[in-house]
Design an enzyme around this catalytic site. Structure first.
Site, PDB file in Angstrom:
ATOM      1  N   GLY A 129       8.878  -0.790   2.036  1.00  0.00           N
ATOM      2  CA  GLY A 129       8.635   0.170   3.117  1.00  0.00           C
ATOM      3  C   GLY A 129       9.292   1.516   2.955  1.00  0.00           C
ATOM      4  CG  HIS A 155      -2.064  -0.421  -5.650  1.00  0.00           C
ATOM      5  ND1 HIS A 155      -2.691   0.800  -5.433  1.00  0.00           N
ATOM      6  CD2 HIS A 155      -0.747  -0.200  -5.406  1.00  0.00           C
ATOM      7  CE1 HIS A 155      -1.796   1.705  -5.070  1.00  0.00           C
ATOM      8  NE2 HIS A 155      -0.617   1.121  -5.043  1.00  0.00           N
TER       9      HIS A 155
END
Length: 358
Positions: A202, A262
């Protein structure tokens, strides 16, 4: 000798245009956007409160007379690509050309809530742009990334070794988080029944702060590399924890993976998702993993959006040994990590929201 003989002259010329368009655009497209940000042109037009003429812009920027033609050329190219709009303005008896912002260049105005200028600065950083000249060598180097081949270090080590590059990366990710935060405002249903959430990777906590503001009763934990979070201070319902997502993830009702998977190959993603499953174990129906990522869908997406996702796939594959995924690839990964069900929903213009249930 053969192949050209089966093409018509018109096809050869069409092929030449297509080739040159991509060759010349390679440098000019991204560097002209960088130029616009570095000169503060979006800020100048924004503060001018109306379309700005070339003479006025040149005067503000104190451009030498010998460069005015070049500046006009860049502005017109940016307008052709949708980053400026050319309008006609009337002054007394004269009609002049002026430039105004478009939705894309509004995102480059600094100090606004949704400013992506840090993303431009990161993507056009010479450290990144230099690596692409090594694609041929990368092709034959087993399991090495473009960073490994060109700089002798993977991206994560590079971020640790170069504080200024790490700062640029974090600022870029934080700016992109603002786009996600805008989308999350319309996704109250995602957080129904969730009392605690861990935002894995985050960063500086922009998304977690947005969740805390929107849902004051939800306890948020930002989980990232120790060097990212060690100097950050939490609040009543926001905490920062350093660690390694490949080892373990703090327990919560939900785990958020925003543009994380990803970066990694399937085996690494499986390990991350397995740790997510452990983190939400025992949470019953409220337990889930929330993934925000691209889902490549050539059959439904328009061509430009598909092009963006495929370009990102090239970037993630070569720079990080990661990948963008089609739905069947997501399904395979989710099932192999031990989950029973998932649901894909639209999120932003290019990203999807994938809810994964144990």
């Amino acid at each position: 000798m053969a192949s050209n003989n089966i093409l018509k002259a018109s096809e050869i010329f069409e092929g030449q245009v297509h080739l040159y368009k991509h060759l010349y655009a390679h440098a000019v497209d991204c560097m002209s956007i960088k130029w616009m940000v570095e000169l503060g042109i979006p800020d100048i037009i924004h503060n001018h409160c109306q379309p700005i003429s070339l003479p006025k812009l040149v005067s503000i920027l104190q451009i030498p007379p010998s460069k005015v033609r070049g500046v006009k050329s860049l502005l017109r190219y940016l307008a052709h690509n949708g980053f400026l709009q050319i309008v006609r303005v009337h002054h007394s008896t004269e009609e002049n050309e002026a430039f105004s912002l478009t939705p894309a260049s509004h995102l480059l105005v600094k100090g606004t809530d949704f400013c992506l200028a840090p993303m431009v600065e990161y993507i056009t950083n010479p450290t990144l742009s230099h690596t692409w000249s090594h694609l041929k060598k990368w092709t034959y180097e087993d399991d090495l990334t473009l960073f490994d081949v060109s700089l002798g270090s993977n991206m994560w080590d590079l971020l640790s070794k170069k504080p200024e590059f790490n700062d640029s990366f974090n600022e870029a990710m934080a700016s992109d988080s603002q786009m996600m935060n805008l989308a999350l405002r319309g996704c109250n249903w995602v957080f129904e029944g969730v009392e605690s959430i861990v935002d894995v990777g985050g960063g500086t906590g922009n998304t977690a702060k947005a969740i805390c503001d929107a849902f004051p009763n939800v306890k948020c934990t930002v989980f990232d590399r120790p060097q990212v979070v060690e100097k950050l201070s939490g609040t009543k319902n926001l905490t920062y924890v350093g660690g390694d997502m490949f080892e373990s993830i703090p327990r919560a009702d939900a785990v958020l993976l925003k543009w994380i998977l990803h970066d990694w190959n399937d085996e690494d993603c499986k390990r991350i998702l397995e740790n997510c499953k452990k983190a939400i174990s025992g949470k019953g129906e409220s337990g889930k993993v929330i993934v925000i990522e691209n889902v490549i869908n050539e059959g439904q997406d328009e061509q430009g959006l598909t092009g963006l996702k495929l370009a990102l796939d090239v970037k993630m594959t070569s720079l990080l040994n990661g990948k963008e995924r089609r739905e069947e690839e997501w399904k395979k990964l989710i099932v192999e990590a031990g989950f029973q069900n998932y649901k894909i929903s639209p999120f932003t213009g290019c990203l999807s929201l994938i809810q994964i249930y144990p």
